[in-house]
Design an enzyme around this catalytic site. Structure first.
Site, PDB file in Angstrom:
ATOM      1  N   ILE A 198       0.857  -1.175   0.000  1.00 33.71           N
ATOM      2  CA  ILE A 198       0.000   0.000   0.000  1.00 33.71           C
ATOM      3  C   ILE A 198       0.893   1.225   0.000  1.00 33.71           C
ATOM      4  CG2 ILE A 198      -2.123  -0.941   0.946  1.00 33.71           C
ATOM      5  CD1 ILE A 198      -1.213  -0.296   3.692  1.00 33.71           C
ATOM      6  N   GLU A 199       0.358   2.322  -0.503  1.00 37.22           N
ATOM      7  CA  GLU A 199       1.182   3.462  -0.889  1.00 37.22           C
ATOM      8  C   GLU A 199       1.967   4.112   0.242  1.00 37.22           C
ATOM      9  OE1 GLU A 199      -2.357   6.650  -1.512  1.00 37.22           O
ATOM     10  OE2 GLU A 199      -2.481   4.751  -2.565  1.00 37.22           O
ATOM     11  N   ALA A 200       1.492   4.012   1.469  1.00 40.32           N
ATOM     12  CA  ALA A 200       2.186   4.665   2.578  1.00 40.32           C
ATOM     13  C   ALA A 200       3.494   3.982   2.944  1.00 40.32           C
ATOM     14  CB  ALA A 200       1.282   4.733   3.804  1.00 40.32           C
ATOM     15  N   GLY A 201       3.688   2.707   2.492  1.00 39.34           N
ATOM     16  CA  GLY A 201       4.960   2.054   2.753  1.00 39.34           C
ATOM     17  C   GLY A 201       4.927   0.598   3.175  1.00 39.34           C
ATOM     18  N   MET A 242       7.794   6.230   2.218  1.00 39.14           N
ATOM     19  CA  MET A 242       6.770   6.463   1.207  1.00 39.14           C
ATOM     20  C   MET A 242       7.347   6.901  -0.145  1.00 39.14           C
ATOM     21  SD  MET A 242       3.047   8.146   1.640  1.00 39.14           S
ATOM     22  CE  MET A 242       3.577   9.770   2.140  1.00 39.14           C
TER      23      MET A 242
END
Length: 532
Positions: A339-342, A366
């Site tokens: 997922i994009e946050a890490g 990120m």
């Protein structure tokens, strides 16, 4: 210790001058320095300073009534127009009060994609003028269309901008914004010298790059932490932000230091405990699970075709349920999710908790995660949609009168070689009967999502075809593929009537491919028992 950077919150925030540009970390509540944000408003409310501030963010350090939305609420309730002059936010969906300020033209409001903003901090920290990228071309973000302006005040002042440039005959966009003079960041632990570790945080976010960006122009960095440690007691490789990048450290009360909107602290989110598979509860059979199952099948077909595990991304909403299906089928080692946050792996949380995962196998910064997306390092991505038109253009979240921002969507669709858009065929009040391998529609939604022309283009179908992307649109009753002639209908659910339930519920006539039936296992209570 004489070199201690630990200070009271008012002493730290009093160093911020009127007119400052402030960078603030945070993905919803994850890594959001909520204590510093609240106390900054209270200092202004009491003294009238600092004021005329401009805020830059990597994502949205807010959920309703908390973080930056707390400031939006206070400004709206008091009628204040002096505290903030503007903001650059990548998403406003969880900030209803900031949406109101934007709609009222009370402050300048700009928007960039998350990955663009996150990586921009690294660029300006290196002394570069901005970030050059193809993200946003031929979409609403393109300056030939709406650009990055969310209201008239932003269009008038243009504090932030993006402009069209050409390199070697190819189009790019150059995104520019004022450099931060102050950074408000968050970590878990600080030693007396100001070395910061993030062991109890759910993500790393863009905390390091934001600190570097502020220091590169002679600014100050104020860190919120929940605890202190003796100098030298934090292991060197666990220091995420080293002391030379930190000016002041403020210890926050625990009520202002939550991992996510709903979790004060859960060691499964920070990766300190990896939960056993038995702790995951299967999803109930619903139209949402049906869609997530069809996405999972497509990814598993791809893994079989490539004969290796896949590196994939899932967006918010129904796509974020796909890892639960994958876990239920016992195939999490075949599909390596992100997922994009890490976070990589685990089960992504949803709604206002989106951005973190329970039981990830890795967590990276990120900007590094968005490099995986924009650079096409991932194999595929599944994202939600609000509208799709005959040319395959996608509007993920924009409707008239509602101001949200693009989130991570534009970066992911720019780089991912395969895109599986996933969502309900219609919106509104719906009722389905699902079971025994069939889908029956007892009440359909009154809002059409397959429209003649989308309200805002965030994904350009024509550009995707030019770049050789594979694109599917997956719903509970039909699957479409993007072709040179537009949207092509390829699958329908067993139990669904083609004319009544699909074609009559669209504003355009799709191309008709070799029509097949969706896999009946998707519509049964029991596991699909997929074999590769």
């Amino acid at each position: 210790m004489q070199f201690s950077k630990v200070i009271d919150v008012e002493g730290a925030l009093s160093r911020i001058r009127d007119g400052s540009v402030i960078a603030i970390s945070g993905f919803n509540i994850a890594t959001t320095p909520e204590y510093l944000i609240v106390k900054l408003w209270e200092l202004y409310e009491r003294t009238g300073h600092p004021k005329d501030l401009f805020i830059l963010t990597d994502t949205l350090p807010a959920v309703p009534d908390r973080g930056l939305d707390f400031i939006g609420k206070k400004m709206h309730e008091t009628g204040d127009r002096e505290f903030l002059r503007g903001m650059l936010l990548t998403y406003l969906g969880w900030a209803p009060w900031l949406q109101r300020l934007t709609a009222e033209n009370a402050i300048e409001m700009y928007t960039w994609p998350i990955g663009t903003a996150s990586c921009w901090f690294r660029e300006v920290a290196s002394g570069r003028p901005g970030i050059i990228t193809r993200v946003g071309l031929r979409t609403f973000l393109d300056p030939r269309n709406d650009g990055c302006y969310l209201n008239d005040l932003a269009r008038e002042r243009r504090t932030c901008s993006n402009s069209l440039i050409e390199i070697d005959g190819r189009e790019y966009l150059l995104y520019k914004a004022p450099k931060p003079e102050v950074a408000l960041i968050r970590a878990t632990t600080s030693d007396e010298l100001g070395n910061l570790s993030m062991e109890r945080e759910g993500i790393f976010g863009t905390v390091l790059a934001i600190s570097q960006a502020a220091k590169s122009c002679g600014g100050i960095v104020i860190a919120q932490v929940e605890r202190l440690a003796k100098f030298g007691s934090i292991k060197p490789k666990e220091v995420h932000v080293p002391a030379p990048l930190v000016d002041h450290v403020v210890v926050a009360p625990e009520e202002y230091h939550w991992q996510t909107c709903s979790f004060r602290y859960d060691p499964r989110i920070s990766g300190e405990i990896i939960p056993p598979r038995a702790s995951y509860s299967p999803l109930e059979l619903s139209e949402r699970k049906v869609i997530a199952r069809r996405v999972a099948l497509e990814l598993l077909y791809l893994a079989k075709r490539l004969d290796r595990p896949l590196f994939v991304n899932f967006g918010i909403g129904i796509p974020a349920l796909t890892p639960l299906v994958i876990e239920e089928e016992g195939l999490s080692e075949i599909l390596l999710t992100s997922i994009e946050a890490g976070p990589l792996g685990g089960v992504a949380l949803t709604e206002a908790d989106f951005g973190v995962a329970i039981g990830p196998f890795a967590v990276i910064q990120m900007p590094d995660m968005f490099t995986n997306y924009e650079g096409g390092i991932i194999d595929a991505s599944s994202l939600g949609f609000m509208e799709v038109d005959a040319r395959g253009n996608v509007n993920p979240s924009f409707i008239p009168g509602r101001i949200t921002g693009p989130g991570g969507f534009p970066v992911i669709v720019t780089g991912s070689p395969r895109l599986y858009f996933a969502g309900g065929f219609t919106a509104g009040k719906r009722k389905f009967r699902i079971g025994n391998g069939e889908l029956r529609i007892e009440q359909d939604g009154d809002v059409r999502k397959f429209v003649r022309e989308v309200y805002k283009v965030a994904f350009n179908g024509k550009l995707a075809l030019e770049e050789g992307k594979e694109v599917l649109y997956i719903t509970e009753r039909a699957v479409f593929r993007l072709s040179e002639r537009g949207l092509s209908l390829e699958e329908i659910a067993p139990g669904v009537d083609l004319d009544k339930d699909i074609l009559s519920r669209m504003d355009f006539q799709p191309q008709m491919g070799k029509l097949e039936e969706m896999d009946r296992r998707i519509f049964r209570e029991e596991k699909m028992n997929i074999e590769l």
